[in-house]
Design a protein around this motif. Structure first.
Motif, PDB file in Angstrom:
ATOM      1  N   ARG B 143      -8.122 -15.502  20.043  1.00 61.13           N
ATOM      2  CA  ARG B 143      -7.027 -14.537  19.845  1.00 61.13           C
ATOM      3  C   ARG B 143      -6.106 -14.451  21.054  1.00 61.13           C
ATOM      4  O   ARG B 143      -5.845 -13.385  21.620  1.00 61.13           O
ATOM      5  CB  ARG B 143      -7.558 -13.146  19.478  1.00 61.13           C
ATOM      6  N   TYR B 144      -5.612 -15.636  21.440  1.00 61.82           N
ATOM      7  CA  TYR B 144      -4.531 -15.692  22.419  1.00 61.82           C
ATOM      8  C   TYR B 144      -3.213 -15.689  21.662  1.00 61.82           C
ATOM      9  O   TYR B 144      -3.075 -16.396  20.653  1.00 61.82           O
ATOM     10  CB  TYR B 144      -4.563 -17.007  23.221  1.00 61.82           C
ATOM     11  N   ALA B 145      -2.255 -14.967  22.152  1.00 62.08           N
ATOM     12  CA  ALA B 145      -0.892 -15.110  21.620  1.00 62.08           C
ATOM     13  C   ALA B 145      -0.283 -16.385  22.205  1.00 62.08           C
ATOM     14  O   ALA B 145      -0.593 -16.760  23.335  1.00 62.08           O
ATOM     15  CB  ALA B 145      -0.048 -13.907  22.012  1.00 62.08           C
ATOM     16  N   ILE B 146       0.552 -17.047  21.398  1.00 61.28           N
ATOM     17  CA  ILE B 146       1.180 -18.302  21.823  1.00 61.28           C
ATOM     18  C   ILE B 146       2.697 -18.144  21.759  1.00 61.28           C
ATOM     19  O   ILE B 146       3.247 -17.819  20.696  1.00 61.28           O
ATOM     20  CB  ILE B 146       0.777 -19.462  20.886  1.00 61.28           C
ATOM     21  N   VAL B 147       3.361 -18.384  22.874  1.00 63.81           N
ATOM     22  CA  VAL B 147       4.827 -18.345  22.893  1.00 63.81           C
ATOM     23  C   VAL B 147       5.356 -19.764  23.139  1.00 63.81           C
ATOM     24  O   VAL B 147       5.222 -20.286  24.245  1.00 63.81           O
ATOM     25  CB  VAL B 147       5.354 -17.404  24.003  1.00 63.81           C
ATOM     26  N   THR B 231      15.883 -21.885  16.909  1.00 61.41           N
ATOM     27  CA  THR B 231      16.799 -20.740  17.022  1.00 61.41           C
ATOM     28  C   THR B 231      18.060 -20.921  16.192  1.00 61.41           C
ATOM     29  O   THR B 231      18.960 -20.094  16.258  1.00 61.41           O
ATOM     30  CB  THR B 231      17.220 -20.505  18.484  1.00 61.41           C
ATOM     31  N   ARG B 232      18.164 -22.038  15.433  1.00 63.07           N
ATOM     32  CA  ARG B 232      19.330 -22.236  14.569  1.00 63.07           C
ATOM     33  C   ARG B 232      20.625 -22.262  15.390  1.00 63.07           C
ATOM     34  O   ARG B 232      21.579 -21.532  15.106  1.00 63.07           O
ATOM     35  CB  ARG B 232      19.360 -21.097  13.551  1.00 63.07           C
ATOM     36  N   LEU B 277      12.351 -23.508   6.227  1.00 59.72           N
ATOM     37  CA  LEU B 277      11.450 -22.432   6.645  1.00 59.72           C
ATOM     38  C   LEU B 277      11.269 -22.455   8.160  1.00 59.72           C
ATOM     39  O   LEU B 277      10.995 -21.426   8.777  1.00 59.72           O
ATOM     40  CB  LEU B 277      10.084 -22.582   5.969  1.00 59.72           C
ATOM     41  N   VAL B 278      11.419 -23.648   8.719  1.00 59.70           N
ATOM     42  CA  VAL B 278      11.183 -23.802  10.152  1.00 59.70           C
ATOM     43  C   VAL B 278      12.461 -23.520  10.954  1.00 59.70           C
ATOM     44  O   VAL B 278      12.419 -22.984  12.062  1.00 59.70           O
ATOM     45  CB  VAL B 278      10.656 -25.226  10.441  1.00 59.70           C
ATOM     46  N   LEU B 279      13.607 -23.876  10.353  1.00 56.48           N
ATOM     47  CA  LEU B 279      14.910 -23.613  10.985  1.00 56.48           C
ATOM     48  C   LEU B 279      15.052 -22.110  11.220  1.00 56.48           C
ATOM     49  O   LEU B 279      15.017 -21.320  10.272  1.00 56.48           O
ATOM     50  CB  LEU B 279      16.024 -24.035  10.026  1.00 56.48           C
ATOM     51  N   GLY B 280      15.198 -21.726  12.469  1.00 56.19           N
ATOM     52  CA  GLY B 280      15.367 -20.302  12.758  1.00 56.19           C
ATOM     53  C   GLY B 280      14.065 -19.529  12.768  1.00 56.19           C
ATOM     54  O   GLY B 280      14.074 -18.302  12.792  1.00 56.19           O
ATOM     55  N   SER B 281      12.929 -20.217  12.757  1.00 56.90           N
ATOM     56  CA  SER B 281      11.649 -19.482  12.690  1.00 56.90           C
ATOM     57  C   SER B 281      11.203 -18.969  14.058  1.00 56.90           C
ATOM     58  O   SER B 281      10.232 -18.235  14.163  1.00 56.90           O
ATOM     59  CB  SER B 281      10.563 -20.348  12.054  1.00 56.90           C
ATOM     60  N   GLU B 282      11.906 -19.367  15.105  1.00 55.42           N
ATOM     61  CA  GLU B 282      11.742 -18.768  16.438  1.00 55.42           C
ATOM     62  C   GLU B 282      10.297 -18.730  16.922  1.00 55.42           C
ATOM     63  O   GLU B 282       9.883 -17.770  17.570  1.00 55.42           O
ATOM     64  CB  GLU B 282      12.363 -17.365  16.452  1.00 55.42           C
ATOM     65  N   GLY B 283       9.532 -19.752  16.561  1.00 53.93           N
ATOM     66  CA  GLY B 283       8.172 -19.843  17.085  1.00 53.93           C
ATOM     67  C   GLY B 283       7.168 -18.926  16.436  1.00 53.93           C
ATOM     68  O   GLY B 283       6.013 -18.892  16.844  1.00 53.93           O
ATOM     69  N   ILE B 284       7.562 -18.194  15.394  1.00 55.79           N
ATOM     70  CA  ILE B 284       6.579 -17.259  14.808  1.00 55.79           C
ATOM     71  C   ILE B 284       5.683 -17.944  13.780  1.00 55.79           C
ATOM     72  O   ILE B 284       4.721 -17.350  13.302  1.00 55.79           O
ATOM     73  CB  ILE B 284       7.232 -16.013  14.161  1.00 55.79           C
ATOM     74  N   GLY B 557      -1.837 -14.245  13.123  1.00 54.61           N
ATOM     75  CA  GLY B 557      -0.670 -13.640  13.771  1.00 54.61           C
ATOM     76  C   GLY B 557      -0.596 -13.899  15.262  1.00 54.61           C
ATOM     77  O   GLY B 557      -0.179 -13.045  16.040  1.00 54.61           O
ATOM     78  N   ILE B 558      -0.996 -15.119  15.673  1.00 48.37           N
ATOM     79  CA  ILE B 558      -0.976 -15.392  17.123  1.00 48.37           C
ATOM     80  C   ILE B 558       0.367 -15.963  17.601  1.00 48.37           C
ATOM     81  O   ILE B 558       0.632 -15.990  18.794  1.00 48.37           O
ATOM     82  CB  ILE B 558      -2.110 -16.381  17.536  1.00 48.37           C
ATOM     83  N   MET B 559       1.221 -16.416  16.651  1.00 50.99           N
ATOM     84  CA  MET B 559       2.451 -17.096  17.071  1.00 50.99           C
ATOM     85  C   MET B 559       3.560 -16.097  17.431  1.00 50.99           C
ATOM     86  O   MET B 559       4.029 -15.348  16.591  1.00 50.99           O
ATOM     87  CB  MET B 559       2.943 -18.040  15.974  1.00 50.99           C
ATOM     88  N   ASN B 560       3.955 -16.149  18.659  1.00 53.94           N
ATOM     89  CA  ASN B 560       5.096 -15.404  19.201  1.00 53.94           C
ATOM     90  C   ASN B 560       5.213 -13.972  18.672  1.00 53.94           C
ATOM     91  O   ASN B 560       6.245 -13.591  18.101  1.00 53.94           O
ATOM     92  CB  ASN B 560       6.389 -16.184  18.904  1.00 53.94           C
ATOM     93  N   PRO B 561       4.192 -13.174  18.900  1.00 50.93           N
ATOM     94  CA  PRO B 561       4.225 -11.812  18.355  1.00 50.93           C
ATOM     95  C   PRO B 561       5.396 -11.002  18.903  1.00 50.93           C
ATOM     96  O   PRO B 561       5.836 -11.208  20.019  1.00 50.93           O
ATOM     97  CB  PRO B 561       2.882 -11.213  18.786  1.00 50.93           C
ATOM     98  N   GLY B 562       5.886 -10.099  18.052  1.00 56.91           N
ATOM     99  CA  GLY B 562       6.978  -9.219  18.472  1.00 56.91           C
ATOM    100  C   GLY B 562       8.365  -9.778  18.200  1.00 56.91           C
ATOM    101  O   GLY B 562       9.368  -9.120  18.442  1.00 56.91           O
ATOM    102  N   LYS B 563       8.438 -11.024  17.696  1.00 53.74           N
ATOM    103  CA  LYS B 563       9.738 -11.634  17.430  1.00 53.74           C
ATOM    104  C   LYS B 563       9.971 -11.733  15.917  1.00 53.74           C
ATOM    105  O   LYS B 563       9.013 -11.874  15.157  1.00 53.74           O
ATOM    106  CB  LYS B 563       9.817 -13.053  18.016  1.00 53.74           C
TER     107      LYS B 563
END
Lengths: 568, 568
Positions: B143-147, B231-232, B277-284, B557-563
């Motif tokens: 349960r590491y978050a990944i940015v 980030t599109r 789906l990936v375009l603009g997905s901002e790492g989440i 929910g580990i990918m870029n939380p908060g975005k």
């Protein structure tokens, strides 16, 4: 938004929406194009396919088509009629038959031989979004399958009711009564319309504002705006205006469990674009209830040109060079050698044909070493402002130099008659001829490879399945990085086994094209026919992602079962 | 695919990837552009903003920046290092600081004042997809978050580690060591590259094949291919080459629970397009590990033109007319009256300025009734084949006729120096000036409305939050149906409360723009900053759909939380 134009009371629209279409074949009921009207082509085909010209497969009366009884009880029917409004529900056999299948070869064969295994249990004609919401809500509770239906011209099994025994019934939602133009924003060139509007009605409304959508698939007279979006359609001028993908800027989708309203903005960075989830979703997520598309100024000028290359390969190289060098005509239609011979036999397309001056031109070309029987024909169209057309035409023709000029006539004629071509198909079926199409796309570096793989697989499968066959190919959609490839296949139908015969051929060519790295479909879509192969192009995880999306919007899996991806 | 070009051993690439960048500001460490180099502009700003020129806010040494200790134990660190390879993990304070935030005004203020509340617990520099898979697998268990981290130049809080206490740690995956060009298909104009490649390295590889991507965002020297997709992004020549959305044809995404491999095909109809789906997905959703994009022939010619309109409204009308009539320059940069005055004070952009001949031209214009202090400046660029450039330039200039010509100099200079502009921002911060940007997009019929709404809200909020202020606006991305609007805001920073001050202003303008029907973002994206407003543009159901998608790819929910959107 500019002034709102409503077409609900428009006589042209009303006429278009009510004019009778064939239940057993292509297009208007009162229109046909027998192959006998093209005597040279007909003789040519008899020779190439070794056809007995006396074979006739007649169309039975509609009463002879067997369809299962509707599963709906009188109570259910009256409840449904309350939801969509009186007169907006049909159980008529003619309606059930004509909503049972699309317009592929397989579909037509089944209609003509009266072997429909399934038909919708009722056809609903909702008049607004509210009725659609109400029907979906009711369908979730009762576990009715819902098949959204636009023009019904699809060729991949997209509208067939495939609900299995776990559904209480299958309802087809025909959107033809939602055909209003809701708003035209002249300044921005945006038009908001209901999903059931057909090509000509939409174009008429736009033309009144000197606009055009520029989207002209061959089904244009019958297919609908919502259908184009749901199936990711491409029209004959896609080189210039793009596919429907490029024209779409906003939409509303009513899904069983969710409602999406994607606002029309010229550019946005709002995360993954939700309208892209709906583009190509083929009715498995929900019902498109409104579409906003970009419209363009009506072209002031239109010009044509036709060229004969020594080979398809040479023609492809020229198209590539035009595409890479910003010199692409707005319409391009490049036929391979086999299709060029076919078109020459058909004297262009129409009965007017390449007689007279064009015939003389062909004779003179022969003296210069070009022979239409061995060449590759490129038809080109240019439209827009006068000086742009002149400039673009000059640049394209410069890159078409290895080819011989055939003047403008062939291209002009093809353009004028392009919506007539599908009518001839019914005549082929009358003569027991197998005829269908297979389409794909490939990058420039892989286009010839995919072309050869597809053509070879088709020829071999035709031979194994029926003897003589004819495989034509053309390129009609060109991109900077590659192009579409569109095969037309002619063979001798094996009476009584037409569907199995075609499915064997189709499976062979599909596998060959995928092995070669071509697209599973360029613009026909997935539907039921291509669904078994979808995992090969999007991966098993891709299927899981699509399924998760479907689960979120349609948790009960009532939307268009059997198409694109399974609910679970 | 054509011959494979690998740049891993390329000295230019190596130099680019290792050259030091500022930890506290924009760009290369050894480069700066003090405002004092533009004396007229500096005097102008002092007057307009009522600034005391003696105020100095110095940058502290990096050691003075407080960051929390890493949460990782020595065991965890050694396990992680095993996964990414030795030397590919950093706990260095300088690395943790420079991966803690992006490059917005808020970010720079926090860096300069040493008030970072969070920093990554480790920075990993994976060298291949395998390492990324291994890290994600490990991160799911622990349960590491990944940015995911590209160039770190974003301005909406997209790379900030926002993991709350429910995560064991937050790891930043810096992709800079995945910067190889894997293949260039010259025939199709396709390039396959790793996500961490920066603009100049990619362009160098393409230029060797006479190709260009044509994607030049202002961050081009530092931002990365994967970052553009996530980030599109949109570049300064988007009128011609499109946004990254239009250039992208294939990609690979490694997500915690799924793997997507979208094949590069010129056109396809495979259901909803998974790359969207990936375009603009901002790492989440996951980490982009490979990207295939369209490249274009290197332009043979490039020309420029500058025009002065009597008003922004007149300039907008001309842009609209160019866009509607197929006569759009490949680059357009239209400044409103306030920005035109600003640019005039800055004598164009560079220190060369509008002296000499240009100064004389301005004087002559004055005689004809055009005044740069009240006008609206349009910079235009044209590139491509020589005859196309000539043709397109002629058509565009015809539609720019109400404007007065300023020659080519201003546009040419702006183009040459466009990557220098962000350096000046650091100098503004040195002087205690608040400076940030706000961007949106609107249809033509709504553009002036959104412009006025945005400008008014900014002026009012600036006044309430700091007194004098300056609001500039320009249009740099034009579409057939509308355009982007890009505001630059200057004010007096409230020392010690810079972040709160800006957040209040930003909230006011964001609400005003959304109320007026503008986009939440045109190309900066959502990140953490715009996430609270996303529901207003995609709807509550839109958020639910994005969440379902995230759950499928990233169940923990580990990918870029908060975005972008919350995991649940």
């Amino acid at each position: 938004m500019g002034p709102v134009t409503s077409l609900s009371a428009d006589p042209f629209a009303a006429r278009m929406q009510t004019r009778e279409v064939k239940w057993w074949g292509w297009g208007w009921d009162d229109r046909s194009r027998p192959i006998e009207g093209f005597p040279v082509l007909w003789t040519y085909l008899q020779q190439r396919l070794k056809i007995d010209p006396h074979i006739r497969r007649s169309v039975p009366p509609i009463g002879a088509v067997q369809i299962p009884p509707s599963l709906l009880s009188p109570d259910e029917i009256s409840e449904l009629e309350k939801l969509v409004g009186e007169g907006n529900l049909s159980l008529e056999p003619r309606d059930r038959v004509s909503h049972a299948v699309g317009r592929s070869y397989k579909d037509l064969v089944r209609l003509r031989t009266g072997t429909l295994l399934r038909a919708p249990d009722a056809i609903l004609f909702p008049e607004d979004e509210g009725a659609i919401r109400a029907v979906l809500e009711f369908a979730r509770r009762r576990r009715y399958a819902i098949v959204p239906f636009g023009g019904g011209t699809g060729v991949v099994g997209g509208v067939e009711p495939l609900a299995d025994g776990t559904y209480a019934a299958s309802l087809t939602l025909d959107l033809r009564r939602m055909h209003r133009v809701k708003a035209i924003d002249e300044q921005s060139g945006l038009v908001v319309a209901e999903p059931g509007i057909r090509g000509p009605i939409l174009e008429e409304a736009l033309a009144a504002k000197s606009l055009t959508l520029g989207h002209f698939p061959q089904s244009w007279e019958f297919s609908t705006l919502g259908g184009w979006v749901a199936t990711r359609a491409a029209g004959g001028l896609s080189n210039r205006y793009g596919r429907i993908d490029d024209l779409l800027v906003g939409l509303r989708l009513v899904a069983p469990a969710r409602f999406l309203d994607v606002r029309a903005l010229p550019g946005q960075d709002h995360g993954p674009d939700l309208k892209e989830l709906v583009l190509g979703s083929e009715g498995i997520l929900g019902v498109i209830t409104e579409v906003t598309v970009r419209a363009h100024p009506l072209p002031a000028a239109r010009r044509f040109a036709s060229r004969l290359f020594r080979s398809f390969e040479e023609g492809l190289a020229a198209l590539r060079s035009m595409a890479r060098k910003d010199a692409l005509p707005d319409m391009t239609y490049l036929s391979d050698e086999e299709e060029t011979r076919f078109m020459a036999a058909g004297r262009g397309i129409g009965p007017g044909g390449a007689g007279g001056a064009a015939g003389l031109a062909l004779k003179l070309l022969g003296l210069r070493g070009y022979r239409i029987e061995q060449g590759s024909l490129l038809l080109m169209g240019f439209e827009g402002a006068r000086d742009r057309v002149a400039h673009q035409r000059r640049r394209a023709l410069r890159l078409a130099r290895p080819a011989a000029s055939l003047g403008a006539g062939s291209a002009k004629r093809w353009y004028a008659e392009r919506f007539e071509i599908p009518y001839v198909r019914d005549s082929f079926l009358d003569h027991g001829i197998l005829v269908d199409t297979v389409e794909t796309a490939a990058s420039w570096s892989n286009a010839l490879n995919v072309y050869h793989a597809g053509a070879k697989a088709l020829q071999l499968a035709l031979w194994e399945e029926g003897g003589a066959g004819l495989v034509l190919c053309h390129v009609s959609h060109v991109y900077p990085d590659g192009a579409s490839l569109y095969f037309t296949v002619y063979g001798v139908a094996r009476e009584g086994q037409e569907v199995a015969q075609w499915e064997t051929i189709k499976d062979a060519v599909t596998r060959a094209i995928l092995d070669a790295g071509g697209a599973l479909s360029h613009h026909h879509g997935i539907g039921a026919d291509h669904a078994p192969y979808l995992g090969r192009v999007v991966g098993e995880d891709g299927l899981l992602v699509l399924r998760a999306l479907k689960r979120e919007l349609d948790p009960e899996g009532i939307m268009n079962p059997g198409k694109l991806v399974r609910a679970r």
